[in-house]
Design an enzyme around this catalytic site. Structure first.
Site, short mmCIF file in Angstrom:
data_model
loop_
_atom_site.label_atom_id
_atom_site.label_comp_id
_atom_site.label_asym_id
_atom_site.label_seq_id
_atom_site.Cartn_x
_atom_site.Cartn_y
_atom_site.Cartn_z
N GLU A 1 -4.78 7.81 -2.90
CA GLU A 1 -5.24 6.53 -2.38
C GLU A 1 -5.52 5.54 -3.51
OE1 GLU A 1 -4.93 6.04 0.73
OE2 GLU A 1 -6.12 4.27 1.21
N HIS B 1 1.79 4.61 -2.75
CA HIS B 1 1.84 6.06 -2.54
C HIS B 1 3.21 6.60 -2.98
CE1 HIS B 1 -1.93 6.81 -0.46
NE2 HIS B 1 -1.69 5.90 0.46
N HIS C 1 0.83 -1.20 0.00
CA HIS C 1 0.00 0.00 0.00
C HIS C 1 0.87 1.26 0.00
CE1 HIS C 1 -3.72 2.29 1.17
NE2 HIS C 1 -2.81 3.12 1.67
N GLU C 2 1.81 1.32 0.93
CA GLU C 2 2.63 2.53 1.05
C GLU C 2 3.56 2.68 -0.16
OE1 GLU C 2 1.66 4.68 3.15
OE2 GLU C 2 0.41 3.32 4.33
MG MG Z 1 -3.17 5.36 2.11
#
Ligand code: MG
Length: 503
Positions: free
Chosen positions: A298, A272, A268-269
């Protein structure tokens, strides 16, 4: 970058100082979350407050207002100059229109509220948090009044996180999504395959932390996130932060009984971070740097986490790696079991632990509460009840305590009202981007081979490089040919969960 106009150039010089100060604050925040000894926190908060007030002063500098006014009356500007002026107008609006006294009052109250909220959560005592929450809601409503809006004070707040999105648009989208998700959830939990025996669900298993770290490093390499431009550290809540144009860092957290916690937080990170690192480097230190909105940001993290990371093909690709790393724990485990484990659907109380089916429902509930609070349709003292009624209606369960209900998230204590919807928007954008990508790339095959570069390159060209040039609604239109359309997300979930749970 095509900047010719001298007034815009002067504005860019002014902005560069603000950008540098913001990077310094990010560095202090990163250190605060990753390294800081417990007793260092008080002095750290003075340091950050000091820099924040310097930034406020730089924004309210009359010279910026003068230059912006001048730019606003120039007709001939390049596309990039126009976007620079637009973004500066937006950012400066907050400082020009909201009195400094109110900004400082808000910052003072929210720093106190954070402590009160943390204790209220531990003690499961909503009543002790309610008075200050009510104060925050009133202050936030004043901020919205100063910022201005046409119909709904909530519009002014949403706009801070997702430019140009209104509460009415958001409601239309969410009202379509909610019944579909609730129905899908019901179908899943009634299916015969639900809760089928799965050795991975044994919570006594242990996954050595050094091996989990190895897995995360492997994932970083696979996703082309290089430690030459970033780092992977540990923090209690995983996050990504940009400290400079070649320095975008992520954190993760490890659970020794659950390997998917670190694995999916890391993916997830990284999503980003790849977005930040993929932005045209000429935009660094200008108002075109950084992701354009929280929703688009997101979308990048959820894309890698869910569309890629929780797909059957990705699971088949990492299965041999997992069984080599965790030999004992993965005995008698097959690909189907891993797939069901990482896509396990639960009627959960906690948003951050929610699966893809229930996640959106947690967000829609928060959106409705925030919107009603801002429009004085409900009062903070009734929140626990309102919360529980909606939980029952949408997810079918009522949290046994407020700690697992209305007190679970930090956001309201920080005054971040209007932020939550971006989490769901991210999932919707991600599904729509994926549908477009699939027209150009054989998505499943590429993932099954573990060759993720074509996917990353597609995102770099179509999404990342633009930074904050295009607003979300223009970006989604340019990339996919249509406005945000929730059908892509709903179809994706239907299809995915029908196969996993034999619906
Ligand atoms: Mg996030």
């Amino acid at each position: 970058m095509n900047v010719q106009n001298n007034t815009v150039k002067k504005l860019l010089e002014k902005y560069r100082e603000i950008a540098l100060l913001n990077e310094i604050i990010s560095t202090l925040h990163w250190d605060l979350n990753v390294n800081l000894p417990r007793k260092g926190s008080e002095q750290r908060s003075h340091q950050i407050t000091y820099l924040t007030s310097l930034i406020t002063d730089k924004w309210i500098d009359p010279e910026i207002k003068f230059l912006l006014d001048e730019c606003n009356s120039i007709e001939k500007l390049t596309q990039e100059e126009k976007a620079i002026v637009r973004n500066l107008n937006r950012a400066a609006k907050f400082y020009f229109q909201v009195p400094k006294k109110l900004i400082l009052e808000q910052s003072e109250i929210t720093s106190r509220a954070f402590v009160i909220w943390s204790e209220a959560k531990v003690n499961n005592d909503f009543k002790s948090f309610e008075p200050i929450l009510s104060k925050i809601v009133d202050l936030t409503r004043s901020v919205a009044d100063y910022l201005g809006y046409k119909e709904n004070p909530y519009d002014a707040l949403l706009d801070l996180y997702e430019p140009d999105l209104t509460a009415a648009q958001c409601r239309t989208i969410f009202e379509k999504v909610q019944p579909s998700l609730t129905q899908l959830l019901q179908k899943v939990i009634k299916s015969k395959s639900y809760n089928k025996a799965n050795p991975l669900l044994d919570s006594q298993k242990e996954y050595a932390l050094d091996l989990q770290k190895k897995l995360c490093d492997f994932i970083s390499t696979k996703l082309h996130y290089s430690y030459d431009e970033g780092r992977l550290d540990i923090s209690s809540h995983p996050f990504t932060t940009t400290l400079g144009r070649h320095d975008v860092r992520i954190t993760t957290r490890y659970d020794r009984h659950d390997f998917k916690e670190a694995l999916y937080s890391t993916i997830h990170e990284i999503g980003h971070a790849l977005y930040e690192l993929g932005i045209d480097k000429h935009y660094s230190g200008t108002p075109l740097e950084g992701g354009v909105s929280l929703g688009i940001h997101e979308s990048q993290s959820r894309f890698w986490e869910n569309q890629v990371g929780r797909s059957r093909e990705f699971v088949s690709y990492i299965e041999p790696i997992l069984s080599t790393l965790f030999q004992t724990e993965f005995q008698n485990v097959d690909q189907d079991m891993i797939l069901r484990y990482v896509n396990d659907v639960r009627q959960s109380y906690i948003r951050t632990e929610a699966d893809e089916v229930t996640y959106g429902l947690h967000i829609i509930l928060r959106f409705q509460i925030e919107n009603d609070l801002m429009n004085k349709k409900i009062q903070t003292k009734n929140l626990p009840e309102v919360w529980n009624v909606m939980m029952k209606k949408y997810i079918g369960v009522v949290p046994p305590t407020d700690r697992e209900g209305v007190l679970q998230d930090v956001h309201w204590s920080m005054g971040s009202i209007g932020y939550f919807p971006t989490y769901l928007l991210g999932n919707l954008y991600a599904a729509q981007f994926t549908a477009s990508m699939k027209k150009k790339i054989s998505f499943e095959k590429t993932i099954a081979k573990g060759d993720l570069l074509p996917i990353l390159n597609w995102l770099r060209t179509n999404v990342h490089t633009h930074g904050s040039m295009l607003f979300p609604k223009d970006l989604i239109k340019q990339v996919t040919g249509e406005a945000l359309n929730a059908d892509y997300y709903l179809e994706y979930l239907q299809k995915k969960y029908s196969t996993i749970y034999n619906l």
